[in-house]
Design a protein around this motif. Structure first.
Motif, mmCIF file in Angstrom:
data_model
loop_
_atom_site.group_PDB
_atom_site.id
_atom_site.type_symbol
_atom_site.label_atom_id
_atom_site.label_comp_id
_atom_site.label_asym_id
_atom_site.label_seq_id
_atom_site.Cartn_x
_atom_site.Cartn_y
_atom_site.Cartn_z
ATOM 1 N N GLU A 146 -3.521 -14.779 -1.825
ATOM 2 C CA GLU A 146 -4.462 -15.596 -2.916
ATOM 3 C C GLU A 146 -5.424 -14.559 -3.340
ATOM 4 O OE1 GLU A 146 -3.982 -18.646 -4.020
ATOM 5 O OE2 GLU A 146 -2.518 -19.624 -2.777
ATOM 6 N N LEU A 147 -5.850 -13.782 -2.475
ATOM 7 C CA LEU A 147 -6.778 -12.739 -3.138
ATOM 8 C C LEU A 147 -6.105 -11.618 -3.895
ATOM 9 C CD1 LEU A 147 -9.270 -12.818 -0.046
ATOM 10 C CD2 LEU A 147 -9.377 -14.059 -2.125
ATOM 11 N N GLU A 148 -4.997 -11.435 -3.685
ATOM 12 C CA GLU A 148 -4.262 -10.180 -4.272
ATOM 13 C C GLU A 148 -4.637 -9.135 -3.654
ATOM 14 O OE1 GLU A 148 -2.074 -9.876 -7.618
ATOM 15 O OE2 GLU A 148 -1.508 -12.144 -6.693
ATOM 16 N N GLU A 149 -4.794 -8.996 -2.128
ATOM 17 C CA GLU A 149 -5.035 -7.818 -1.321
ATOM 18 C C GLU A 149 -4.168 -7.520 -0.406
ATOM 19 O OE1 GLU A 149 -10.095 -8.348 -1.309
ATOM 20 O OE2 GLU A 149 -8.785 -8.711 0.517
ATOM 21 N N LEU A 150 -3.630 -6.297 -0.348
ATOM 22 C CA LEU A 150 -2.813 -5.731 0.641
ATOM 23 C C LEU A 150 -3.667 -4.664 1.319
ATOM 24 C CD1 LEU A 150 -0.146 -5.301 1.767
ATOM 25 C CD2 LEU A 150 0.592 -3.571 0.098
ATOM 26 N N TRP A 151 -4.066 -5.113 2.620
ATOM 27 C CA TRP A 151 -4.616 -4.052 3.523
ATOM 28 C C TRP A 151 -3.638 -3.204 4.563
ATOM 29 C CZ3 TRP A 151 -9.895 -3.171 3.106
ATOM 30 C CH2 TRP A 151 -10.662 -4.006 2.629
ATOM 31 N N LEU A 152 -3.752 -1.881 4.326
ATOM 32 C CA LEU A 152 -2.793 -1.127 5.161
ATOM 33 C C LEU A 152 -3.832 -0.075 5.847
ATOM 34 C CD1 LEU A 152 -0.857 -0.169 2.002
ATOM 35 C CD2 LEU A 152 -0.022 -1.367 3.902
ATOM 36 N N GLY A 153 -3.322 -0.009 7.202
ATOM 37 C CA GLY A 153 -3.948 1.098 8.141
ATOM 38 C C GLY A 153 -2.847 1.771 9.016
ATOM 39 N N VAL A 154 -3.296 3.181 8.914
ATOM 40 C CA VAL A 154 -2.395 3.919 9.617
ATOM 41 C C VAL A 154 -3.220 4.795 10.714
ATOM 42 C CG1 VAL A 154 -0.752 6.045 9.425
ATOM 43 C CG2 VAL A 154 -0.969 4.324 7.607
ATOM 44 N N MET A 155 -2.747 4.806 11.786
ATOM 45 C CA MET A 155 -3.530 5.028 12.994
ATOM 46 C C MET A 155 -3.260 6.514 13.139
ATOM 47 S SD MET A 155 -5.270 2.810 14.560
ATOM 48 C CE MET A 155 -5.458 3.294 16.545
ATOM 49 N N PRO A 156 -4.279 7.290 13.905
ATOM 50 C CA PRO A 156 -4.225 8.841 13.924
ATOM 51 C C PRO A 156 -2.715 9.313 14.645
ATOM 52 C CG PRO A 156 -6.447 8.105 14.603
ATOM 53 C CD PRO A 156 -5.713 6.829 14.462
ATOM 54 N N THR A 157 -2.398 8.518 15.417
ATOM 55 C CA THR A 157 -0.899 8.609 16.169
ATOM 56 C C THR A 157 -0.092 9.115 15.036
ATOM 57 O OG1 THR A 157 -1.446 6.837 17.621
ATOM 58 C CG2 THR A 157 0.782 7.723 17.771
ATOM 59 N N LEU A 158 0.104 8.611 13.819
ATOM 60 C CA LEU A 158 1.189 8.667 12.942
ATOM 61 C C LEU A 158 0.637 10.122 11.751
ATOM 62 C CD1 LEU A 158 2.345 5.370 11.600
ATOM 63 C CD2 LEU A 158 3.482 6.890 13.445
ATOM 64 N N THR A 159 -0.589 10.175 11.784
ATOM 65 C CA THR A 159 -1.253 11.135 10.853
ATOM 66 C C THR A 159 -1.252 12.562 11.392
ATOM 67 O OG1 THR A 159 -3.513 10.655 10.980
ATOM 68 C CG2 THR A 159 -2.289 9.297 9.496
ATOM 69 N N GLY A 160 -1.615 12.449 12.734
ATOM 70 C CA GLY A 160 -2.052 13.547 13.700
ATOM 71 C C GLY A 160 -3.607 14.155 12.998
ATOM 72 N N ALA A 161 -4.155 13.351 12.536
ATOM 73 C CA ALA A 161 -5.534 13.550 12.059
ATOM 74 C C ALA A 161 -6.383 12.205 12.152
ATOM 75 C CB ALA A 161 -5.448 13.812 10.602
ATOM 76 N N SER A 162 -7.315 12.053 11.213
ATOM 77 C CA SER A 162 -8.007 10.654 11.418
ATOM 78 C C SER A 162 -7.204 9.194 11.049
ATOM 79 C CB SER A 162 -9.228 11.020 10.611
ATOM 80 O OG SER A 162 -9.214 10.944 9.436
ATOM 81 N N GLY A 163 -7.584 8.275 11.424
ATOM 82 C CA GLY A 163 -6.982 7.275 10.816
ATOM 83 C C GLY A 163 -7.319 6.833 9.301
ATOM 84 N N GLU A 164 -6.438 6.196 8.640
ATOM 85 C CA GLU A 164 -6.710 5.831 7.486
ATOM 86 C C GLU A 164 -6.593 4.144 7.107
ATOM 87 O OE1 GLU A 164 -4.155 8.220 5.020
ATOM 88 O OE2 GLU A 164 -4.667 10.068 6.047
ATOM 89 N N ALA A 165 -7.355 3.690 6.410
ATOM 90 C CA ALA A 165 -7.262 2.164 6.188
ATOM 91 C C ALA A 165 -7.602 2.396 4.641
ATOM 92 C CB ALA A 165 -7.779 1.450 6.897
ATOM 93 N N TRP A 166 -6.836 1.159 3.725
ATOM 94 C CA TRP A 166 -7.596 1.119 2.402
ATOM 95 C C TRP A 166 -6.841 -0.320 2.119
ATOM 96 C CZ3 TRP A 166 -3.903 4.177 4.058
ATOM 97 C CH2 TRP A 166 -2.597 4.105 3.555
ATOM 98 N N CYS A 167 -7.289 -0.609 0.773
ATOM 99 C CA CYS A 167 -6.705 -2.093 0.290
ATOM 100 C C CYS A 167 -6.439 -1.783 -1.027
ATOM 101 C CB CYS A 167 -8.011 -3.155 0.115
ATOM 102 S SG CYS A 167 -7.405 -4.612 -0.678
ATOM 103 N N GLU A 168 -5.018 -2.383 -1.423
ATOM 104 C CA GLU A 168 -4.712 -2.126 -2.639
ATOM 105 C C GLU A 168 -4.444 -3.554 -3.360
ATOM 106 O OE1 GLU A 168 -0.787 -0.255 -2.403
ATOM 107 O OE2 GLU A 168 -1.426 1.348 -1.087
ATOM 108 N N ASN A 169 -4.373 -3.483 -4.477
ATOM 109 C CA ASN A 169 -3.957 -4.518 -5.433
ATOM 110 C C ASN A 169 -2.391 -4.302 -5.969
ATOM 111 O OD1 ASN A 169 -3.908 -2.831 -7.701
ATOM 112 N ND2 ASN A 169 -6.061 -3.996 -8.442
ATOM 113 N N ARG A 170 -2.176 -5.473 -6.737
ATOM 114 C CA ARG A 170 -0.486 -5.127 -7.236
ATOM 115 C C ARG A 170 -0.317 -3.990 -7.939
ATOM 116 N NH1 ARG A 170 3.118 -9.532 -7.072
ATOM 117 N NH2 ARG A 170 1.951 -11.557 -6.235
ATOM 118 N N VAL A 171 -0.944 -3.380 -8.726
ATOM 119 C CA VAL A 171 -0.920 -2.326 -9.616
ATOM 120 C C VAL A 171 -1.065 -1.057 -8.893
ATOM 121 C CG1 VAL A 171 -1.098 -3.434 -11.779
ATOM 122 C CG2 VAL A 171 -3.077 -2.422 -10.796
ATOM 123 N N GLY A 172 -1.467 -1.146 -7.749
ATOM 124 C CA GLY A 172 -1.664 0.086 -6.872
ATOM 125 C C GLY A 172 -2.973 0.741 -6.657
#
Length: 311
Positions: A146-172
């Motif tokens: 309903e808010l058109e929000e897609l939250w994604l989070g990638v832990m340091p385990t997968l990046t080999g660096a710091s974790g990353e998290a952000w929000c996207e809308n439909r158009v990226g």
């Protein structure tokens, strides 16, 4: 020196996986939005029949459709991937009490978190999808249709660096995490449920002497308010029932990837696929800076409020 990034199964590349998760997530959003509005859902799914008409109702229809969309989508996109998918909708068939699934890599899915809010039309429902490696979430997806929000989070385990998290809308378009600057316990804003509050929780909140409280449905929706800086912490205190793996895994992954904290009140990390899908005890999610103080005060308060309660 940071450890090397953990490779995904079957040579799957992280960016390729994220691209597919975006497609599947917005497809799931379209399905849920259609069912929520009583419209014809896309992708060939049937219209919901009400219970009065002999059907299973809009929630069951939406649950099952999103569940199928995501399971089939992951299988179709990554047919050789060496992972297992555990969904709230299939757990009864998949799980034997006391026995973890034999899976090094496990997707944990809740196709509709916030059922009451979906029915009540508040819009405060979510889709949760988390990738767990040996009991720890390493990637999280929290979709708020309903808010058109897609939250994604990638832990340091997968990046080999710091974790990353952000929000996207439909158009990226990306929006960053914006934790609040509040630090003192008396300033912190709690996000809480409308439907899961009892006397013990009220006593605990009184002991913590926090600031304001905001009521939001769905654990994913609650954590999103922390990520936006609208609130600062969420507390789950299990009573007669407890949240399950699929309630917590994706929100935890996104919040921790962003630099927040999510643990038991005694500081223990949450664990998944243990043979017990319940996430019982006192669980605290926060933006981070006050987390040790919150945990210490909550643990001490609960020792007086409910002696013997395993936090």
């Amino acid at each position: 020196m940071m450890p090397a990034a953990l490779p995904l199964p079957s040579g799957i590349a992280l960016e390729g996986l994220l691209t597919e998760l975006r497609r599947l997530s917005w497809g799931a959003a379209d399905i849920l939005l259609a069912y929520g509005r009583g419209e014809q859902p896309p992708y060939g799914f049937p219209r919901a029949l009400s219970v009065d008409e002999g059907g299973e109702g809009p929630v069951s229809a939406a649950d099952l459709a999103v569940n199928r969309w995501l399971l089939e989508g992951l299988a179709g996109a990554f047919p050789a991937a060496d992972w297992t998918v555990l969904s709230e909708e299939t757990a009864k068939e998949q799980l034997i009490d006391g026995q973890p699934l034999a899976a090094e890599w496990l997707w944990i899915l809740d196709p509709l978190d916030g059922t009451k809010d979906f029915l009540q039309g508040t819009g405060e429902y979510a889709v949760h999808l988390a990738l767990v490696h040996r009991g720890e979430p390493v990637l999280g997806v929290v979709l708020l249709p309903e808010l058109e929000e897609l939250w994604l989070g990638v832990m340091p385990t997968l990046t080999g660096a710091s974790g990353e998290a952000w929000c996207e809308n439909r158009v990226g378009e990306h929006s960053p995490v914006r934790f609040s600057g509040r630090r003192a316990l008396g300033e912190l804003v709690l996000v809480a449920s409308r439907n899961h509050r009892d006397q013990r929780l009220e006593q605990l909140l009184a002991a913590l002497a926090l600031g304001d409280t905001k009521a939001i449905g769905s654990v994913g929706g609650k954590v999103a308010t922390i990520l936006r800086g609208e609130t600062d912490l969420y507390i789950s205190l299990s009573g007669k029932s407890a949240p399950k793996d699929w309630d917590m895994a994706a929100p935890e992954a996104v919040l921790r990837a962003a630099g927040g904290a999510f643990s038991h009140a005694d500081g223990r990390p949450l664990a998944y696929n243990t043979g017990d899908i319940r996430q019982a005890g006192c669980l605290i999610a926060s933006h981070g800076p006050a987390h040790p103080e919150l945990c210490a005060k909550a643990e001490a308060a609960l020792a007086a409020i409910d002696p013997g309660f395993l936090v």
